[in-house]
Design a protein around this motif. Structure first.
Motif, PDB file in Angstrom:
ATOM      1  N   ASP A 334       0.829  -1.211   0.000  1.00 58.75           N
ATOM      2  CA  ASP A 334       0.000   0.000   0.000  1.00 58.75           C
ATOM      3  C   ASP A 334       0.863   1.260   0.000  1.00 58.75           C
ATOM      4  O   ASP A 334       1.828   1.363   0.764  1.00 58.75           O
ATOM      5  CB  ASP A 334      -0.906   0.034   1.240  1.00 58.75           C
ATOM      6  N   GLY A 335       0.481   2.218  -0.848  1.00 63.07           N
ATOM      7  CA  GLY A 335       1.122   3.535  -0.838  1.00 63.07           C
ATOM      8  C   GLY A 335       2.500   3.568  -1.449  1.00 63.07           C
ATOM      9  O   GLY A 335       3.243   4.536  -1.268  1.00 63.07           O
ATOM     10  N   VAL A 336       2.882   2.524  -2.194  1.00 70.34           N
ATOM     11  CA  VAL A 336       4.237   2.433  -2.754  1.00 70.34           C
ATOM     12  C   VAL A 336       4.199   2.680  -4.259  1.00 70.34           C
ATOM     13  O   VAL A 336       3.424   2.059  -4.979  1.00 70.34           O
ATOM     14  CB  VAL A 336       4.849   1.045  -2.453  1.00 70.34           C
ATOM     15  N   THR A 337       5.027   3.624  -4.732  1.00 74.24           N
ATOM     16  CA  THR A 337       5.141   3.923  -6.164  1.00 74.24           C
ATOM     17  C   THR A 337       6.604   3.884  -6.558  1.00 74.24           C
ATOM     18  O   THR A 337       7.435   4.574  -5.962  1.00 74.24           O
ATOM     19  CB  THR A 337       4.576   5.326  -6.492  1.00 74.24           C
ATOM     20  N   ALA A 338       6.918   3.094  -7.589  1.00 74.45           N
ATOM     21  CA  ALA A 338       8.296   3.006  -8.085  1.00 74.45           C
ATOM     22  C   ALA A 338       8.467   3.905  -9.302  1.00 74.45           C
ATOM     23  O   ALA A 338       7.587   3.985 -10.156  1.00 74.45           O
ATOM     24  CB  ALA A 338       8.626   1.558  -8.451  1.00 74.45           C
ATOM     25  N   HIS A 339       9.599   4.593  -9.360  1.00 74.78           N
ATOM     26  CA  HIS A 339       9.984   5.401 -10.522  1.00 74.78           C
ATOM     27  C   HIS A 339      11.281   4.824 -11.067  1.00 74.78           C
ATOM     28  O   HIS A 339      12.291   4.799 -10.363  1.00 74.78           O
ATOM     29  CB  HIS A 339      10.213   6.861 -10.123  1.00 74.78           C
ATOM     30  N   ILE A 340      11.251   4.365 -12.305  1.00 72.88           N
ATOM     31  CA  ILE A 340      12.437   3.794 -12.954  1.00 72.88           C
ATOM     32  C   ILE A 340      12.943   4.827 -13.950  1.00 72.88           C
ATOM     33  O   ILE A 340      12.202   5.298 -14.808  1.00 72.88           O
ATOM     34  CB  ILE A 340      12.088   2.471 -13.666  1.00 72.88           C
TER      35      ILE A 340
END
Length: 381
Positions: A334-340
């Motif tokens: 929950d609430g986790v966003t990855a930016h690659i």
């Protein structure tokens, strides 16, 4: 007001790394035409700009020729040819932040002297022509050595505990800075537009990797007393006013044991300490930079929710085609966003992406961030 949107207006960006790529999220949102110059044919920004040019940011002729193609010029990295920016300004091009601002910041020795001249609190320091010159000055150990130019992401900075440590250093202009026993490393991002509107983001707290000297976690809001937070924002505004910058200025600071605020260094661009704002703030730092340099109204800087940012850096002992091990596991959280960022090759400690964790409770976000850090690994095939 000039029509920037869905028009022939061209915004130029010097540097096409991850900061440029994330800025382009917002120029795309507003349909602002963008031109990007970067030395790498594989620059992360290449996929999202209207026009991409490969070329050296330090080459005078390349930067001048590129600048003549655009209406406003900005940068996402300090290592650019300042003389070229000065020429473009004389020709009437709008360059933000200005060449004058960048010239004061590019060289850490000049930057530190500027703080001393402007009565901005900073750690005591001395400038030297080389590490050998420090040795001749019989320094007292330990102290912090910083290369005047070329340092980034923990490179060009060393803690010096003995003469032997000094002998390993490159013979370049540098500063020796007194080691400050501090409670916290903090940062404040200040936005300023040409009309003089100024706003600051909440104070963030930075936790560093002990070996790589890189930020591991950025925590917003910083877990500090409100009076200290107000003091940090006030110091950041004083620094911003002194530099007369337009755009974003990230001000990194130390909170001393006595709760004084000392300025460490600044960056005149979007910054690692503001990445949390993409998910956490009403106006993210990249949109704010675009608003500021185009003299548009500045957006609200308050946070919608507590945030922690984790840097994704290459694991030690891995180099080659990148793989993000366990990324699907963190995406279930929950609430986790990855930016690659789009860098195809990983190297030890190379910044490859970041992860933002948001939660109503900063303690929950920080605990989740630790789980994320343990789980996801940036390796190679």
């Amino acid at each position: 007001m000039k029509n920037y949107f869905s028009s022939q207006f061209k915004l130029g960006i010097l540097g096409g790394g991850q900061l440029g790529k994330m800025m382009l999220y917002d120029t795309r949102k507003y349909d602002i035409q963008t031109y990007v110059l970067d030395p790498s044919a594989e620059a992360p920004s290449k996929i999202a700009c209207n026009y991409f040019e490969q070329g050296s940011l330090m080459d005078y002729d390349t930067v001048v020729a590129f600048g003549r193609k655009v209406d406003v010029l900005t940068f996402e990295i300090e290592s650019v040819n300042v003389a070229a920016l000065e020429t473009l300004e004389k020709e009437g091009l709008t360059v933000y932040p200005s060449a004058d601002t960048l010239r004061k910041i590019q060289d850490k020795g000049v930057q530190k002297q500027f703080y001393a001249d402007q009565d901005i609190p900073t750690a005591p320091f001395k400038r030297y022509a080389s590490a050998h010159a420090i040795l001749e000055d019989a320094p007292s150990y330990p102290f912090v050595w910083k290369s005047c130019t070329g340092g980034y992401d923990g490179k060009g900075v060393s803690v010096i505990r003995s003469a032997q440590d000094l002998e390993k250093l490159p013979e370049v202009p540098c500063i020796a800075e007194e080691m400050i026993p501090f409670k916290n490393e903090l940062a404040v991002i200040v936005a300023r537009n040409p009309s003089g509107e100024v706003t600051t983001y909440p104070v963030v707290e930075m936790e560093f990797h002990p070996e790589a000297n890189q930020v591991e976690y950025v925590i917003c809001p910083a877990r500090i007393d409100e009076q200290v937070a107000q003091k940090a924002r006030a110091v950041a505004e004083k620094v911003s006013k002194a530099f007369e910058h337009v755009g974003l200025l990230a001000v990194e600071m130390f909170q001393t044991k006595e709760d004084d605020i000392l300025v460490n260094e600044v960056a005149p661009r979007p910054h690692n300490s503001g990445h949390y704002s993409i998910e956490g703030s009403y106006t993210n730092q990249f949109e704010q930079h675009v608003r500021a340099i185009l003299d548009l109204p500045l957006g609200k800087t308050a946070s919608k929710v507590a945030s922690v940012m984790v840097n994704l850096v290459g694991e030690e002992n891995y180099q080659g085609q990148v793989q993000y091990k366990n990324i699907e596991n963190i995406m279930q959280m929950d609430g986790v966003t990855a930016h690659i960022y789009g860098k195809k090759e990983t190297r030890p400690f190379r910044k490859m992406g970041h992860v933002t964790i948001v939660d109503e409770d900063i303690r929950v976000a920080r605990a989740t961030a630790e789980d994320v850090k343990k789980m996801i690994k940036v390796i190679s095939e």
